[in-house]
Design an enzyme around this catalytic site. Structure first.
Site, PDB file in Angstrom:
ATOM      1  N   LYS A 174       0.847  -1.198   0.000  1.00  0.00           N
ATOM      2  CA  LYS A 174       0.000   0.000   0.000  1.00  0.00           C
ATOM      3  C   LYS A 174       0.880   1.246   0.000  1.00  0.00           C
ATOM      4  CE  LYS A 174      -1.873   2.723   3.011  1.00  0.00           C
ATOM      5  NZ  LYS A 174      -1.721   3.992   2.255  1.00  0.00           N
ATOM      6  N   GLU A 249      10.194   1.303  10.474  1.00  0.00           N
ATOM      7  CA  GLU A 249      11.185   2.359  10.293  1.00  0.00           C
ATOM      8  C   GLU A 249      10.450   3.678  10.486  1.00  0.00           C
ATOM      9  OE1 GLU A 249      12.641   5.136   9.229  1.00  0.00           O
ATOM     10  OE2 GLU A 249      13.634   4.626   7.344  1.00  0.00           O
ATOM     11  N   CYS A 283      13.704  10.565   6.502  1.00  0.00           N
ATOM     12  CA  CYS A 283      13.630   9.962   7.832  1.00  0.00           C
ATOM     13  C   CYS A 283      14.919  10.155   8.611  1.00  0.00           C
ATOM     14  CB  CYS A 283      13.282   8.483   7.716  1.00  0.00           C
ATOM     15  SG  CYS A 283      14.348   7.596   6.597  1.00  0.00           S
ATOM     16  N   GLU A 381       9.961  15.129  15.367  1.00  0.00           N
ATOM     17  CA  GLU A 381      10.283  15.071  13.948  1.00  0.00           C
ATOM     18  C   GLU A 381       9.409  16.061  13.188  1.00  0.00           C
ATOM     19  OE1 GLU A 381       9.286  11.486  11.589  1.00  0.00           O
ATOM     20  OE2 GLU A 381      11.385  11.522  10.977  1.00  0.00           O
TER      21      GLU A 381
HETATM   22  P1  NAI Z   1       1.873   8.259   8.281  1.00  0.00           P
HETATM   23  O1  NAI Z   1       2.710   7.465   9.205  1.00  0.00           O
HETATM   24  O2  NAI Z   1       0.473   8.577   8.702  1.00  0.00           O
HETATM   25  O3  NAI Z   1       1.795   7.538   6.852  1.00  0.00           O
HETATM   26  C1  NAI Z   1       2.699   6.568   6.383  1.00  0.00           C
HETATM   27  C2  NAI Z   1       1.933   5.411   5.758  1.00  0.00           C
HETATM   28  O4  NAI Z   1       1.155   4.778   6.764  1.00  0.00           O
HETATM   29  C3  NAI Z   1       0.955   5.812   4.661  1.00  0.00           C
HETATM   30  O5  NAI Z   1       0.945   4.817   3.666  1.00  0.00           O
HETATM   31  C4  NAI Z   1      -0.366   5.845   5.404  1.00  0.00           C
HETATM   32  O6  NAI Z   1      -1.485   5.643   4.568  1.00  0.00           O
HETATM   33  C5  NAI Z   1      -0.201   4.693   6.369  1.00  0.00           C
HETATM   34  N1  NAI Z   1      -1.047   4.762   7.558  1.00  0.00           N
HETATM   35  C6  NAI Z   1      -1.482   5.880   8.209  1.00  0.00           C
HETATM   36  N2  NAI Z   1      -2.262   5.540   9.249  1.00  0.00           N
HETATM   37  C7  NAI Z   1      -2.330   4.180   9.273  1.00  0.00           C
HETATM   38  C8  NAI Z   1      -2.984   3.240  10.106  1.00  0.00           C
HETATM   39  N3  NAI Z   1      -3.729   3.631  11.142  1.00  0.00           N
HETATM   40  N4  NAI Z   1      -2.819   1.929   9.844  1.00  0.00           N
HETATM   41  C9  NAI Z   1      -2.047   1.532   8.819  1.00  0.00           C
HETATM   42  N5  NAI Z   1      -1.418   2.373   7.976  1.00  0.00           N
HETATM   43  C10 NAI Z   1      -1.548   3.691   8.205  1.00  0.00           C
HETATM   44  O7  NAI Z   1       2.652   9.595   7.951  1.00  0.00           O
HETATM   45  P2  NAI Z   1       2.038  11.017   7.518  1.00  0.00           P
HETATM   46  O8  NAI Z   1       0.783  11.289   8.252  1.00  0.00           O
HETATM   47  O9  NAI Z   1       1.994  11.062   6.066  1.00  0.00           O
HETATM   48  O10 NAI Z   1       3.201  11.988   8.056  1.00  0.00           O
HETATM   49  C11 NAI Z   1       3.223  12.376   9.418  1.00  0.00           C
HETATM   50  C12 NAI Z   1       4.627  12.437   9.952  1.00  0.00           C
HETATM   51  O11 NAI Z   1       5.189  11.140   9.915  1.00  0.00           O
HETATM   52  C13 NAI Z   1       5.601  13.277   9.163  1.00  0.00           C
HETATM   53  O12 NAI Z   1       5.523  14.624   9.485  1.00  0.00           O
HETATM   54  C14 NAI Z   1       6.906  12.647   9.566  1.00  0.00           C
HETATM   55  O13 NAI Z   1       7.323  13.181  10.801  1.00  0.00           O
HETATM   56  C15 NAI Z   1       6.574  11.193   9.755  1.00  0.00           C
HETATM   57  N6  NAI Z   1       6.957  10.376   8.579  1.00  0.00           N
HETATM   58  C16 NAI Z   1       8.072   9.597   8.674  1.00  0.00           C
HETATM   59  C17 NAI Z   1       8.500   8.871   7.577  1.00  0.00           C
HETATM   60  C18 NAI Z   1       9.735   8.028   7.631  1.00  0.00           C
HETATM   61  O14 NAI Z   1      10.376   7.834   6.608  1.00  0.00           O
HETATM   62  N7  NAI Z   1      10.085   7.445   8.742  1.00  0.00           N
HETATM   63  C19 NAI Z   1       7.806   8.947   6.288  1.00  0.00           C
HETATM   64  C20 NAI Z   1       6.609   9.740   6.308  1.00  0.00           C
HETATM   65  C21 NAI Z   1       6.233  10.436   7.420  1.00  0.00           C
END
Ligand code: NAI
Ligand code: MG
Length: 485
Positions: A174, A249, A283, A381
């Protein structure tokens, strides 16, 4: 505007409900595509396809050599299509085209690496006593649910799909709702390279509606997630009911540490590159910049001056060094940290939308100095182009500040004193540590975090381990009855 379909069981499909959602160009704020909006019914369908492909399909009989060749063909295809893929990636995510091109080369390299590794997975003969032969054999873990973020869309897909395919797993991927396009383009080639239906399925949707049912699904054996710490924590809880393997991660607040003796020009470049590459949506961003006091003011001045000249602009222009943030939501999140930072520390560069760019989610490269490490902008972050510069007095203080974070993904240390540099390397609690550099990532080397940055490792031989089970086989060499009763 292009209308995409998902990829389930070897077929292009719409969502079961028929619903779809828009995908944006963050530099123009315009809709560029529409993709199906999957929900639990679509998750069921994709997981069933992956389950059947794993349990009953030809995939389990596909040799490691053939899986390797499939991965090499995927790499080849990515190279052939890289110009088009890079353009779609750049347009959809906002990253500069030049960076997107590097990403596509890394995608191909990742498939190549695991293409080679597929045939190098070894078992063991265990040195047991007596009349027995004991083997450890490695088997694919089964169906993998893979949830990825929007900052490196196709590269994150590659980091998850390539080792899973090499191991012989089947996948339901996904992509992030903001950036699903390159993964959907990629899915078009799965049959061409010889992947049987159901081995790789790509479904598009939102976190709660699509991601969560995938994590909870009883027929999914393993979940691999990259994204926010808050969602990562929910995933561990959701996975508990079915005792799934999980790898996470979750980003970080990585320290980039500069000692007075470091090469000054290289240091300034390294500080900027560490925190501003990919708009800071990284990240491992070196978002806490720790600088030794003797060079502190000169460092802040030089860094600020150079930050002000970073060229923001449309991602598809080759001169652009920084594009827009991925979405309005991310812009608002970053902007709220900038507003908070003005109360917590001293703003010396950026901090606003550039006046020359009227549309798009652009944020200037932003530098705060004199930041207390306890400030929220030093602990949380931000995932945008925001640097927190923090002074330190000596090595012990640098180490203490560097480790005072709940995260532990990455860190970097800059010094020409190798004794000092290696002492600091050993003292840092982080999964990736650079010396006199920041950000280069190699497919051959492990990637992952300590502490709340997650667990498990991607890339290298570590990456395939996360998709393998270990079966212990005991072969009795003594033909006599046990004779116990
Ligand atoms: P997110 O963690 O909500 O999204 C990442 C993925 O998880 C997306 O595919 C999303 O659809 C999915 N997701 C979201 N909620 C979920 C749930 N309850 N169950 C299963 N999958 C779920 O990240 P978002 O909201 O786009 O960004 C928020 C913050 O997260 C950013 O500001 C940043 O700090 C951090 N982030 C960290 C990343 C990394 O590489 N470690 C990448 C993206 C965001
Ligand atoms: Mg979220």
């Amino acid at each position: 505007m292009k209308r995409y379909r998902m990829h389930v069981n070897g077929e292009p499909v719409d969502s079961c409900s028929g619903r779809a959602f828009p995908v944006y160009d963050p530099s123009t704020e315009e809709v560029i595509a529409e993709v199906p909006q999957a929900d639990a019914a679509d998750v069921d369908r994709a997981v069933a396809a992956a389950r059947t492909a794993f349990d009953c399909g030809p995939w389990r009989q596909t040799t490691a050599q053939e899986r390797g060749r499939i991965l090499l063909r995927l790499a080849e295809r990515v190279r052939q299509e890289s110009a088009n893929l890079a353009e779609i990636e750049s347009r959809n995510s906002g990253k500069p085209i030049v960076e997107a091109e590097f990403d596509m080369a890394d995608v191909a390299t990742c498939f190549e690496y695991y293409g080679g590794l597929a045939t190098k997975v070894l078992g063991h003969v265990n040195p047991v006593p007596d009349n027995a032969l004991s083997l450890s054999i490695r088997e694919p873990m089964g169906v993998a649910g893979q949830i990825i973020p929007w900052n490196y869309p196709l590269l994150m897909a590659a980091w998850k799909l390539a080792p899973a395919i090499a191991a012989g797993c089947t996948c339901v991927l996904k992509p992030a709702e903001q950036t699903p396009l390159t993964a959907l383009e990629f899915a078009n080639w799965l049959a061409d390279v010889g992947l049987p239906p159901g081995v790789v399925n790509v479904i598009t949707g939102f976190g709660e509606e699509t991601g969560a049912p995938l994590v909870r699904h009883a027929d999914v054996d393993k979940v691999a997630f990259t994204g926010s710490a808050s969602v990562g924590k929910q995933i561990v809880k959701m996975a508990a009911d079915t005792v799934k393997r999980v790898t996470l991660e979750l980003g970080g607040k990585s320290p980039n540490i500069f000692f007075a003796g470091a090469d000054f020009e290289a240091a300034i470049d390294g500080a900027l590159f560490g925190v501003f590459i990919n708009q800071g949506e990284v990240c491992s961003a070196g978002s806490r910049i720790l600088v030794e006091r003797p060079i502190y003011s000169k460092f802040v001045e030089a860094m600020t001056e150079k930050a002000k000249h970073i060229r923001l602009g449309p991602p598809l222009e080759r001169e652009t060094k920084m594009g827009p943030l991925v979405s309005q939501e991310q812009y608002d999140r970053v902007n709220s940290y900038v507003e908070l930072g003005k109360k917590e520390a001293k703003l010396v560069a950026g901090g606003k939308r550039p006046g020359s760019l009227k549309r798009g989610f652009y944020m200037e490269p932003t530098v705060f100095c004199d930041v207390p490490n306890s400030a929220r902008i030093a602990q949380e972050e931000i995932f945008g182009p925001v640097a927190a510069v923090i002074p330190f007095s000596d090595e012990a203080e640098a180490i203490r500040i560097a480790n005072e974070t709940r995260y532990g993904l990455a860190a970097a240390v800059w010094s020409r004193d190798i004794f000092r540099a290696f002492r600091v390397v050993k003292a840092l609690r982080a999964g990736v540590v650079w010396v006199n550099h920041m950000q280069p990532t190699y497919v051959e080397a492990p990637w992952g975090g300590y502490k709340q940055s997650g667990f498990g490792r991607e890339l290298g031989p570590w990456g395939i381990e996360e998709y393998l089970e270990t079966k212990q086989v005991h072969i009795n060499l003594n033909e006599q009855p046990i004779g116990w009763y």
